[in-house]
Motif scaffolding. Structure first.
Motif, short mmCIF file in Angstrom:
data_model
loop_
_atom_site.label_atom_id
_atom_site.label_comp_id
_atom_site.label_asym_id
_atom_site.label_seq_id
_atom_site.Cartn_x
_atom_site.Cartn_y
_atom_site.Cartn_z
N ASP A 48 0.84 -1.20 0.00
CA ASP A 48 0.00 0.00 0.00
C ASP A 48 0.87 1.25 0.00
O ASP A 48 0.55 2.25 -0.65
N GLN A 49 1.98 1.19 0.73
CA GLN A 49 2.88 2.35 0.79
C GLN A 49 3.51 2.64 -0.56
O GLN A 49 3.64 3.80 -0.97
N GLN A 50 3.90 1.61 -1.28
CA GLN A 50 4.48 1.81 -2.61
C GLN A 50 3.47 2.45 -3.56
O GLN A 50 3.81 3.34 -4.33
N ILE A 51 2.22 2.00 -3.48
CA ILE A 51 1.17 2.57 -4.32
C ILE A 51 0.93 4.02 -3.95
O ILE A 51 0.82 4.90 -4.83
N GLN A 52 0.86 4.32 -2.66
CA GLN A 52 0.62 5.69 -2.22
C GLN A 52 1.76 6.62 -2.63
O GLN A 52 1.53 7.77 -3.00
N THR A 53 2.98 6.10 -2.58
CA THR A 53 4.13 6.90 -3.03
C THR A 53 4.01 7.23 -4.51
O THR A 53 4.26 8.37 -4.94
N SER A 54 3.62 6.24 -5.31
CA SER A 54 3.45 6.47 -6.75
C SER A 54 2.34 7.48 -7.03
O SER A 54 2.48 8.34 -7.91
N VAL A 55 1.25 7.37 -6.28
CA VAL A 55 0.14 8.31 -6.43
C VAL A 55 0.61 9.73 -6.14
O VAL A 55 0.30 10.68 -6.88
N GLN A 56 1.37 9.90 -5.07
CA GLN A 56 1.83 11.23 -4.70
C GLN A 56 2.78 11.82 -5.73
O GLN A 56 2.75 13.01 -6.02
N ILE A 57 3.62 10.97 -6.32
CA ILE A 57 4.54 11.45 -7.36
C ILE A 57 3.76 11.95 -8.57
O ILE A 57 4.06 13.02 -9.12
N LEU A 58 2.72 11.22 -8.99
CA LEU A 58 1.91 11.69 -10.11
C LEU A 58 1.20 12.99 -9.77
O LEU A 58 1.08 13.89 -10.62
#
Length: 247
Positions: A48-58
């Motif tokens: 979940d953390q990896q996905i949230q990090t990717s979301v924030q970068i976008l």
């Protein structure tokens, strides 16, 4: 027919000649479910953390959240977005990740019914036509063009924020169009649906037309003219001959 005042007619795309059916007002609402889809379909076992990090970068790259005029290629954005993922890049390419991401959005392009008739009328007047469009942040230009493929035969030139390197209201796209057709700002007219389109035209020095398709009060964005359909825009341009103003 008398000589036309204008030589080149430039159109925005989204909300001017077409729209994506059922699309959210903000692209960032798609980011998390899209990355979750990528994770599931490609079997990446992301946390979940990896996905949230990717979301924030976008989100950090989204120009509607953090204003920018300089365009950034989709490959650069997604390279940063997946940097923290532990996956086999040899078997799962970045291109596959990008394609899967946008596949999840199930975007359905809808060309407005008056768009092609209007473009036919403009071209019948021996005017050149061009597109100047901002590509959705992180979307490959090739995918963006594919969504509007049915419109492309009615244009002499396609310019996007990716091909010119800058997003509106920067006038670089209009400058590239002018150079291609060897035209001056006075010979060009820009038609779009929002303030960025109008400001780009003003920054370049050409005539600006606001396309207000919705039944709402006309905003004062500095536009020279306001129309409510592509056919109305075509009629105004068609009648603008020998330097006369629109009637």
């Amino acid at each position: 027919m008398a000589e036309m005042k204008y030589k080149v007619v430039v159109f925005d795309l989204g909300e001017t000649l077409m729209e994506y059916k059922g699309m959210h007002l903000s692209w960032d609402e798609y980011y998390q479910p899209a990355f979750e889809y990528v994770n599931q379909k490609l079997g990446l076992n992301l946390s979940d953390q990896q996905i949230q990090t990717s979301v924030q970068i976008l989100k950090n790259y989204n120009p509607r959240i953090k204003m920018r005029e300089k365009e950034i290629p989709a490959q650069k954005i997604f390279t940063d977005a997946v940097a923290a993922w532990n996956y086999d890049a040899a078997s799962i390419s970045l291109e596959k990740i990008i394609n899967t991401f946008f596949e999840s959005l199930k975007l359905e392009p809808v060309i407005y019914e008056d768009s092609i008739p209007a473009l036919k009328k403009i071209r019948a007047a021996n005017l050149k036509t061009a597109i100047m469009t901002d590509v959705a942040s992180a979307m490959p230009d090739s995918l963006h063009k594919a969504y509007v493929e049915s419109l492309l035969p009615y244009f002499d030139l396609y310019v996007s924020s990716v091909t010119c390197g800058w997003r509106k209201p920067n006038p670089k796209g209009l400058s590239d169009i002018a150079a291609f057709f060897n035209s001056t700002p006075a010979q060009m007219i820009m038609i779009g649906d929002n303030q960025r389109d109008i400001q780009a035209a003003k920054n370049f020095g050409c005539t600006s037309v606001l396309m207000l398709r919705k039944n709402a009060p006309t905003p004062a964005l500095g536009q020279n003219f306001t129309v409510h359909s592509a056919l109305e825009a075509a009629e105004l341009i068609y009648n603008s001959i020998s330097g006369e103003t629109f009637k």
